[in-house]
Design an enzyme around this catalytic site. Structure first.
Site, PDB file in Angstrom:
ATOM      1  CB  THR A   1     106.544  37.914  49.382  1.00  0.00           C
ATOM      2  OG1 THR A   1     106.314  36.846  48.439  1.00  0.00           O
ATOM      3  CG2 THR A   1     105.518  39.004  49.125  1.00  0.00           C
ATOM      4  CD  GLN A   2     111.730  35.122  45.028  1.00  0.00           C
ATOM      5  OE1 GLN A   2     111.214  34.436  44.139  1.00  0.00           O
ATOM      6  NE2 GLN A   2     112.881  34.819  45.584  1.00  0.00           N
ATOM      7  CB  CYS A   3     104.167  36.598  45.824  1.00  0.00           C
ATOM      8  SG  CYS A   3     104.554  34.898  46.163  1.00  0.00           S
TER       9      CYS A   3
ATOM     10  CB  THR B   1     108.598  56.370  26.957  1.00  0.00           C
ATOM     11  OG1 THR B   1     109.589  55.385  27.172  1.00  0.00           O
ATOM     12  CG2 THR B   1     107.911  56.118  25.638  1.00  0.00           C
TER      13      THR B   1
ATOM     14  CB  THR C   1     107.248  53.328  32.800  1.00  0.00           C
ATOM     15  OG1 THR C   1     108.028  52.763  31.746  1.00  0.00           O
ATOM     16  CG2 THR C   1     106.145  54.186  32.233  1.00  0.00           C
ATOM     17  CG  ASP C   2     112.460  51.498  32.203  1.00  0.00           C
ATOM     18  OD1 ASP C   2     111.430  50.894  31.885  1.00  0.00           O
ATOM     19  OD2 ASP C   2     113.399  51.720  31.410  1.00  0.00           O
TER      20      ASP C   2
ATOM     21  CG  ASP D   1     115.910  55.574  29.693  1.00  0.00           C
ATOM     22  OD1 ASP D   1     115.611  55.154  28.564  1.00  0.00           O
ATOM     23  OD2 ASP D   1     115.710  54.919  30.745  1.00  0.00           O
ATOM     24  CB  SER D   2     113.155  56.690  34.564  1.00  0.00           C
ATOM     25  OG  SER D   2     112.696  55.385  34.342  1.00  0.00           O
ATOM     26  CB  SER D   3     117.262  52.828  33.083  1.00  0.00           C
ATOM     27  OG  SER D   3     117.224  53.338  31.799  1.00  0.00           O
TER      28      SER D   3
HETATM   29  N1  ASP Z   1     113.184  53.694  29.463  1.00  0.00           N
HETATM   30  C1  ASP Z   1     112.064  54.579  29.664  1.00  0.00           C
HETATM   31  C2  ASP Z   1     112.257  55.284  30.979  1.00  0.00           C
HETATM   32  O1  ASP Z   1     112.010  54.724  32.002  1.00  0.00           O
HETATM   33  C3  ASP Z   1     110.799  53.782  29.644  1.00  0.00           C
HETATM   34  C4  ASP Z   1     109.542  54.598  29.836  1.00  0.00           C
HETATM   35  O2  ASP Z   1     109.510  55.758  30.125  1.00  0.00           O
HETATM   36  O3  ASP Z   1     108.467  53.993  29.690  1.00  0.00           O
HETATM   37  O4  ASP Z   1     112.659  56.424  30.987  1.00  0.00           O
END
Ligand code: ASP
Length: 350
Positions: free
Chosen positions: A285-287, A20, A96-97, A64-66
């Site tokens: 853990t899921q926590c 982003t 961030t993803d 996009d990091s996804s």
């Molecule tokens: N979809 C974006 C990514 O991970 C989200 C971000 O950067 O905050 O590339």
């Protein structure tokens, strides 16, 4: 002792992978897309006020990091190795993803690290007036250039800097999709906090035993790992497919609380069957916070007896990176099981 190089201008490499922070709205689709990196430096003229040499390197394509795959981690590790002697620190702009996955994996792939590798990004694109990207980038740069009184890097670790907090990369998780505080490190306090000044938590920072030894990179990753999140109503079909999958060498089991899972016979029988066939089953853990302790409840003890190994207080992201790294080191699953108990890069409290 004052290091002879101490007054030399710090030099940093800013690596742009996408995310982003560098996105713009596509007028045709109204969705955010990555754009040309050179404009980021124009958007952050503050960087020029530092007395540092800042070079940049943009990945092609920027993503996009996804869309991140282990191949990107391998390219990052190779790039850092290639440029290691030329720079005092590295800042990686990343979406961030999957930032916590990438920072975790890199922490294991880089051995004998004596220089900072700081991941950052933003929740709002850098061109937007209220962006968090500017502060994140400027502080990440300052941290990557910081030296102690002996001229050594203040934070020679793979970290994530976000919203005033510097976190060990393999301890951080993305906790919010829309808040500026997008990351948290629940099981380890921040390595630094940025206010008027940047306050480092020196006692927690890991330093190399030999500052002059060369960086070693481990790019041979084995990705035959699955993740099974336990939930009420989970079926034998799902559990068997994931735990006993032919292609799988290891499974991260995200269990309840301090490492508990259903005690039903069908469940435990599948776990036993998978463990007996040599699969590595790691309990996390899921926590968001806390650790696995399979000795606490009988449901946890049943897993331990069935051959499940503890992931301690590891995040799932970190357990995945650690397994990719360890499985890439050896074909012997028993050895990997033993190595999982070892704290390699401060990823577990042990
Ligand atoms: N979809 C974006 C990514 O991970 C989200 C971000 O950067 O905050 O590339």
């Amino acid at each position: 002792m004052i290091h002879p190089d101490q007054n030399r201008k710090a030099s940093l490499l800013l690596i742009y992978t996408g995310g982003t922070i560098g996105m713009r709205q596509d007028p045709a689709t109204q969705t955010l897309r990555p754009f040309d990196f050179s404009q980021i430096l124009e958007e952050v003229p503050e960087l020029r006020k530092f007395a540092y040499r800042i070079d940049s390197y943009a990945f092609d394509p920027i993503i996009d990091s996804s869309d991140v795959e282990p191949a990107l981690w391998q390219r990052l590790a190779e790039l850092i190795k290639e440029k290691y002697r030329q720079y005092d620190g590295f800042v990686i702009l990343h979406g961030t993803d999957t930032m916590a996955y990438s920072a975790s994996a890199l922490s294991f792939m880089l051995e004998n690290l004596a220089k900072p590798v700081i991941f950052t990004g933003s929740q709002l694109p850098i061109g937007i007036p209220r962006t968090d990207g500017r502060e994140n980038l400027v502080s990440a740069v300052e941290i990557a250039a910081a030296k102690d009184s002996e001229g050594h890097a203040t934070v020679p670790e793979v970290c994530i800097y976000f919203d005033n907090m510097l976190m060990r990369g393999n301890r951080a998780c993305k906790v919010s999709s829309d808040n500026f505080t997008a990351f948290r490190s629940m099981n380890l306090p921040p390595l630094a906090e940025a206010g008027i000044s940047i306050k480092y938590n020196s006692a927690l920072i890991i330093r190399p035993s030999d500052w002059d030894s060369d960086l070693t990179i481990h790019t041979g990753l084995d990705t035959r790992v699955s993740i099974l999140k336990i939930h009420p109503g989970i079926t034998p079909h799902v559990v068997r497919n994931i735990l006993c999958g032919e292609e799988t060498r290891a499974v991260i089991m995200e269990t309840y609380g301090c490492g508990n899972a259903p005690s039903k016979d069908w469940f435990i029988n599948i776990v036993r069957q998978a463990a007996a066939s040599g699969k590595i089953l790691v309990n996390v853990t899921q926590c968001l916070a806390g650790t696995v302790d399979m000795h606490l409840y009988s449901n946890g003890k049943t897993l331990l007896d069935a051959g499940v190994v503890s992931g301690y207080d590891s995040t799932t992201e970190s357990a995945l990176g650690k397994l990719f790294f360890l499985l890439g080191q050896t074909d012997d699953n028993m050895t990997v099981k033993e190595l999982l108990n070892r704290n390699f890069r401060g990823e577990i409290s042990k």
